[in-house]
Write a protein that holds these residues in place. Structure first.
Motif, short mmCIF file in Angstrom:
data_model
loop_
_atom_site.label_atom_id
_atom_site.label_comp_id
_atom_site.label_asym_id
_atom_site.label_seq_id
_atom_site.Cartn_x
_atom_site.Cartn_y
_atom_site.Cartn_z
N TRP A 21 -41.14 2.40 -40.92
CA TRP A 21 -40.24 2.43 -39.75
C TRP A 21 -39.21 1.18 -39.66
CZ3 TRP A 21 -37.68 5.19 -36.18
CH2 TRP A 21 -36.97 4.54 -35.06
N VAL A 30 -36.46 1.72 -41.58
CA VAL A 30 -35.51 2.52 -41.31
C VAL A 30 -34.52 1.91 -40.34
CG1 VAL A 30 -35.41 4.39 -39.45
CG2 VAL A 30 -37.06 4.72 -41.42
N ALA A 64 -35.85 5.37 -46.84
CA ALA A 64 -35.96 4.89 -45.26
C ALA A 64 -34.32 4.49 -44.83
CB ALA A 64 -36.87 3.58 -45.33
N THR A 122 -41.95 7.95 -39.26
CA THR A 122 -41.39 8.17 -40.64
C THR A 122 -42.46 7.87 -41.38
OG1 THR A 122 -39.25 6.84 -39.85
CG2 THR A 122 -39.63 7.26 -42.20
N MET A 162 -38.95 12.35 -40.72
CA MET A 162 -39.25 11.86 -39.42
C MET A 162 -38.67 12.97 -38.38
SD MET A 162 -37.09 8.90 -38.23
CE MET A 162 -37.65 8.73 -36.59
#
Length: 231
Positions: free
Chosen positions: A4, A7, A89, A196, A215
């Motif tokens: 995350w 991301v 990501a 995610t 996700m």
């Protein structure tokens, strides 16, 4: 490093919004509150009303994958796989950030749009957008690179003083924004149903690994006048 974190690294909007990892679909109320006026001691009170619309955040899927051959995996000694995880990501974060900005504009609506008048300056339009976002207690200006540097320069030149500090502004570069957007990110609710994840599986038939990321999330602006944008 947490996926995350990867991301949202490239997109400040994802780090700034109110993110709730509920794991389920939720219903939130998007509202436009009515104004409260003072009353004399002898006057009757009036009921506080607001226009509310229930929004169910069921989420949307974000997923992608890449393949890594056995030979590439052996030669790179894991470096290629780590690189691909980051690329996955980044791709998911890019798609999510674009959707967040699109939702902000849609939820704010055309009533919150500033259409630059002929001969107007960028600084004047930024101030007009701030004035429209009356429910934004902590407004942040998000802009793509094509506008970001011009906005920073315009704010600095708005007075002999640092107008950015004087107006309490933050200006952030985010290339997922298609418009110069003023918003209180705390009033955008992002519901994460599935955080995610990145998984890999062996495809023996094709002598490769399939590395996929996934996700599920959806958000909305909880107050329509918490944002404005420049067309």
């Amino acid at each position: 490093k947490d996926v995350w974190d990867q991301v949202h690294t490239a997109h400040p909007i994802l780090a700034d919004v109110d993110t709730m990892r509920t794991g389920i679909a939720i219903k939130v109320t998007k509202m436009t509150p009515a104004a409260v006026t003072k009353k004399m001691d002898s006057a009757n009170s009036t009921e506080q009303t607001f226009t509310g619309v229930d929004v169910t955040l069921v989420g949307a899927d974000y997923h992608t994958y890449v393949t890594l051959s056995y030979a590439e995996a052996k030669m790179s000694q894991g470096a290629m796989e780590r690189f691909l995880v980051k690329e996955i990501a980044d791709a998911i974060g890019e798609a999510l950030a674009k959707d967040v900005f699109a939702r902000i504009l849609a939820d704010a609506g055309n009533a919150q749009k500033v259409t630059p008048a002929s001969g107007s300056t960028l600084f004047e339009n930024v101030k007009a957008a701030l004035a429209l976002a009356v429910c934004a207690n902590r407004p942040v200006i998000y802009a793509p690179a094509s506008s970001y540097y011009e906005i920073v320069g315009a704010i600095q030149q708005g007075s002999p003083f640092n107008m950015g500090l004087a107006l309490g502004l933050q200006v952030k570069l985010d290339n997922a924004a298609t418009k110069v957007t003023v918003v209180d990110p705390n009033l955008f609710c992002l519901n994460v149903i599935q955080d995610t994840i990145v998984e890999s599986q062996r495809d023996a038939k094709n002598a490769c690994f399939v590395i996929g990321g996934y996700m599920r999330a959806e958000g909305c602006l909880r107050k329509t006048k918490a944002a404005a944008w420049i067309d």
